[in-house]
Design a protein around this motif. Structure first.
Motif, PDB file in Angstrom:
ATOM      1  N   LYS A 155       1.527  10.779   9.976  1.00 58.95           N
ATOM      2  CA  LYS A 155       2.280  10.447   8.768  1.00 58.95           C
ATOM      3  C   LYS A 155       1.914   9.060   8.219  1.00 58.95           C
ATOM      4  O   LYS A 155       1.934   8.845   7.006  1.00 58.95           O
ATOM      5  CB  LYS A 155       3.765  10.480   9.148  1.00 58.95           C
ATOM      6  N   TYR A 156       1.595   8.121   9.110  1.00 63.33           N
ATOM      7  CA  TYR A 156       1.439   6.726   8.700  1.00 63.33           C
ATOM      8  C   TYR A 156       0.025   6.163   8.849  1.00 63.33           C
ATOM      9  O   TYR A 156      -0.181   4.965   8.705  1.00 63.33           O
ATOM     10  CB  TYR A 156       2.431   5.844   9.464  1.00 63.33           C
ATOM     11  N   MET A 157      -0.940   7.008   9.117  1.00 62.93           N
ATOM     12  CA  MET A 157      -2.324   6.520   9.206  1.00 62.93           C
ATOM     13  C   MET A 157      -3.173   7.150   8.136  1.00 62.93           C
ATOM     14  O   MET A 157      -2.897   8.166   7.613  1.00 62.93           O
ATOM     15  CB  MET A 157      -2.915   6.815  10.581  1.00 62.93           C
ATOM     16  N   PHE A 171      -1.064   1.641  11.969  1.00 67.88           N
ATOM     17  CA  PHE A 171      -0.387   2.390  10.911  1.00 67.88           C
ATOM     18  C   PHE A 171      -0.625   1.666   9.589  1.00 67.88           C
ATOM     19  O   PHE A 171      -0.557   0.444   9.514  1.00 67.88           O
ATOM     20  CB  PHE A 171       1.118   2.476  11.178  1.00 67.88           C
ATOM     21  N   THR A 172      -0.900   2.425   8.542  1.00 72.42           N
ATOM     22  CA  THR A 172      -1.190   1.820   7.246  1.00 72.42           C
ATOM     23  C   THR A 172       0.067   1.646   6.394  1.00 72.42           C
ATOM     24  O   THR A 172       0.041   0.962   5.382  1.00 72.42           O
ATOM     25  CB  THR A 172      -2.228   2.654   6.477  1.00 72.42           C
ATOM     26  N   SER A 173       1.144   2.282   6.797  1.00 73.26           N
ATOM     27  CA  SER A 173       2.429   2.053   6.139  1.00 73.26           C
ATOM     28  C   SER A 173       3.513   1.992   7.204  1.00 73.26           C
ATOM     29  O   SER A 173       3.313   2.438   8.338  1.00 73.26           O
ATOM     30  CB  SER A 173       2.734   3.139   5.100  1.00 73.26           C
ATOM     31  N   LYS A 174       4.631   1.423   6.827  1.00 77.50           N
ATOM     32  CA  LYS A 174       5.704   1.148   7.784  1.00 77.50           C
ATOM     33  C   LYS A 174       6.611   2.366   7.956  1.00 77.50           C
ATOM     34  O   LYS A 174       7.093   2.928   6.972  1.00 77.50           O
ATOM     35  CB  LYS A 174       6.525  -0.040   7.271  1.00 77.50           C
TER      36      LYS A 174
END
Length: 86
Positions: free
Chosen positions: A84-86, A16-19
């Protein structure tokens, strides 16, 4: 990319690029613990460790859910969050 196994899903979360939100992280934690260890039989954390207490309570809420059902729910959640997070 989608995960089909518990291990693939776990590995996918590392990319994931964001938490995710705290609520999403708690859900991931509790489903993973239920899928890998079953019902929460650990001692309740004491004092002012609010993070540990939140994790404990989140996992405890899944009591009685089978490891297989928890694994399926975890995989489904990770696949959903990955969009959503990648």
């Amino acid at each position: 990319m989608t995960a089909n196994t518990l291990q693939e899903a776990f590995d996918l979360t590392k990319r994931f690029t964001s938490k995710p939100s705290n609520e999403e992280l708690l859900k991931l934690y509790s489903l993973y613990k239920q899928a890998t260890e079953g019902d929460n039989n650990e001692e309740r954390p004491g004092g002012f460790d609010f993070v540990a207490a939140a994790k404990y309570n989140s996992w405890l809420a899944l009591k009685g859910k089978s490891k297989e059902d928890a694994a399926s729910a975890y995989i489904e959640l990770v696949n959903s969050l990955s969009t959503k997070y990648m």
